[in-house]
Scaffold this motif. Structure first.
Motif, PDB file in Angstrom:
ATOM      1  N   VAL A 117       0.816  -1.216   0.000  1.00  5.48           N
ATOM      2  CA  VAL A 117       0.000   0.000   0.000  1.00  5.48           C
ATOM      3  C   VAL A 117       0.852   1.270   0.000  1.00  5.48           C
ATOM      4  O   VAL A 117       0.363   2.371   0.249  1.00  5.48           O
ATOM      5  N   ARG A 137      -4.135   4.113   4.300  1.00 11.40           N
ATOM      6  CA  ARG A 137      -3.376   3.004   3.717  1.00 11.40           C
ATOM      7  C   ARG A 137      -3.051   1.942   4.764  1.00 11.40           C
ATOM      8  O   ARG A 137      -3.047   0.739   4.470  1.00 11.40           O
ATOM      9  N   ALA A 141      -4.131  -1.891   4.504  1.00 13.25           N
ATOM     10  CA  ALA A 141      -3.169  -2.983   4.656  1.00 13.25           C
ATOM     11  C   ALA A 141      -3.686  -4.019   5.647  1.00 13.25           C
ATOM     12  O   ALA A 141      -3.528  -5.230   5.450  1.00 13.25           O
ATOM     13  N   LEU A 171      -6.533   2.447  -5.119  1.00 14.49           N
ATOM     14  CA  LEU A 171      -5.843   1.415  -4.345  1.00 14.49           C
ATOM     15  C   LEU A 171      -6.843   0.387  -3.837  1.00 14.49           C
ATOM     16  O   LEU A 171      -6.581  -0.831  -3.892  1.00 14.49           O
TER      17      LEU A 171
END
Length: 230
Positions: A117, A137, A141, A171
Motif C-alpha cells: 500500500v 493506507r 493494509a 488502491l
C-alpha cells in the motif's frame, strides 16, 4: 454471494427495507442522501445491528447467529479504526493476531502488506505521525491481511482532498481485484461510484434498491436519486 433477504430495519420512526443480492467479486457503492440508512445497512451486514425481520446471507449461510468478529468480512470506518498508541505495523498486525504475538512469517507478511500500500519503511510510525492518506493506507493494509471475502467501508476517505481520495479509491479497487473480495462502500459522492463501482445500490426513501450498473443508474437516475443529485 451476499443476499439481503426481505430485510427490515426499524429504529424509532426510521425504517429501511432491502431485498437484494450482490454477486461475488463486485465493487458496489451505496449512494443516497444523509440519514437514508446507508451506514445502518452496513452495520446490519457486519452484525452490529440485528434486523427486525429478514436475513443476511453469505454464500447461502445465514449470518444472524454469528458475532461480528466471526463473520467473513472486514469493516473500515471513517476514522480508519487505528489505535493511536500502536505503530502502523502493529495496527496492521492486528489483522493477523489480536495479541500481536507474530511469528517471523507473520511479521514478514505485515511488512509486505505495508509495502503493497506504499508505506514501506513507515511501519514504526504511530498514526499521529502519519498523514490522513497514510492512515487510510494502514487500514487498507490491515484489511488486506485479514483476507476476508467481504469488505465493508463507510466513507473512510471522505475527509481527504479530491486527488488523494481518488488515489485511495484506486488502491481499494486494486486490492479488491487482487484478492477477489466483494466490496460495499458508502459514499455521498457520485464521482466515487463512477470511479470504481461496478454497480450502485441506491438507498433512499426507506428502501435499499437492488444494485444497478453504475453508469446506467447515473445516466438515467430514478426520481429519488435525481432529487438527491439536484
Amino acid at each position: 454471494m451476499l443476499s439481503l433477504e426481505t430485510l427490515v430495519l426499524l429504529q424509532g420512526g426510521f425504517s429501511l427495507s432491502a431485498d437484494l443480492t450482490v454477486a461475488p467479486g463486485r465493487i458496489v457503492a451505496l449512494l443516497g442522501p444523509s440519514g437514508a440508512g446507508k451506514s445502518t445497512l452496513l452495520d446490519t451486514i457486519a452484525g452490529f445491528l440485528a434486523p427486525d425481520r429478514g436475513r443476511v446471507l453469505w454464500q447461502g449461510t445465514d449470518l444472524g447467529p454469528f458475532a461480528p468478529g466471526d463473520r467473513p468480512l472486514s469493516v473500515l470506518f471513517q476514522d480508519n479504526n487505528l489505535f493511536p498508541h500502536l505503530t502502523a505495523a502493529q495496527n496492521v498486525g492486528l489483522g493477523l493476531r489480536p495479541g500481536l504475538r507474530l511469528d517471523r512469517d507473520q511479521t514478514r507478511a505485515v511488512e509486505t502488506a505495508l509495502d503493497r500500500v506504499g508505506l514501506a519503511g513507515l511501519g514504526a510510525r504511530k498514526p499521529a505521525a502519519l498523514s490522513g492518506g497514510q492512515r487510510g493506507r494502514v487500514a487498507l493494509a490491515r484489511m488486506l491481511l485479514r483476507n476476508r471475502p467481504l469488505m465493508l467501508l463507510d466513507e473512510p476517505f471522505a475527509a481527504l482532498g479530491p486527488a488523494l481520495k481518488a488515489g485511495m479509491l484506486d488502491l481499494l479497487a486494486d486490492l479488491a481485484h487482487e484478492t477477489g473480495a466483494t466490496v460495499l462502500f458508502v459514499t455521498h459522492d457520485p464521482a466515487d461510484a463512477r470511479a470504481i463501482a461496478d454497480q450502485t445500490i441506491l438507498v433512499a426513501e426507506g428502501h435499499a434498491h437492488p444494485p444497478r450498473a453504475t453508469a446506467d443508474l447515473l445516466a438515467d437516475p430514478p426520481p429519488a436519486l435525481r432529487a438527491y443529485l439536484g
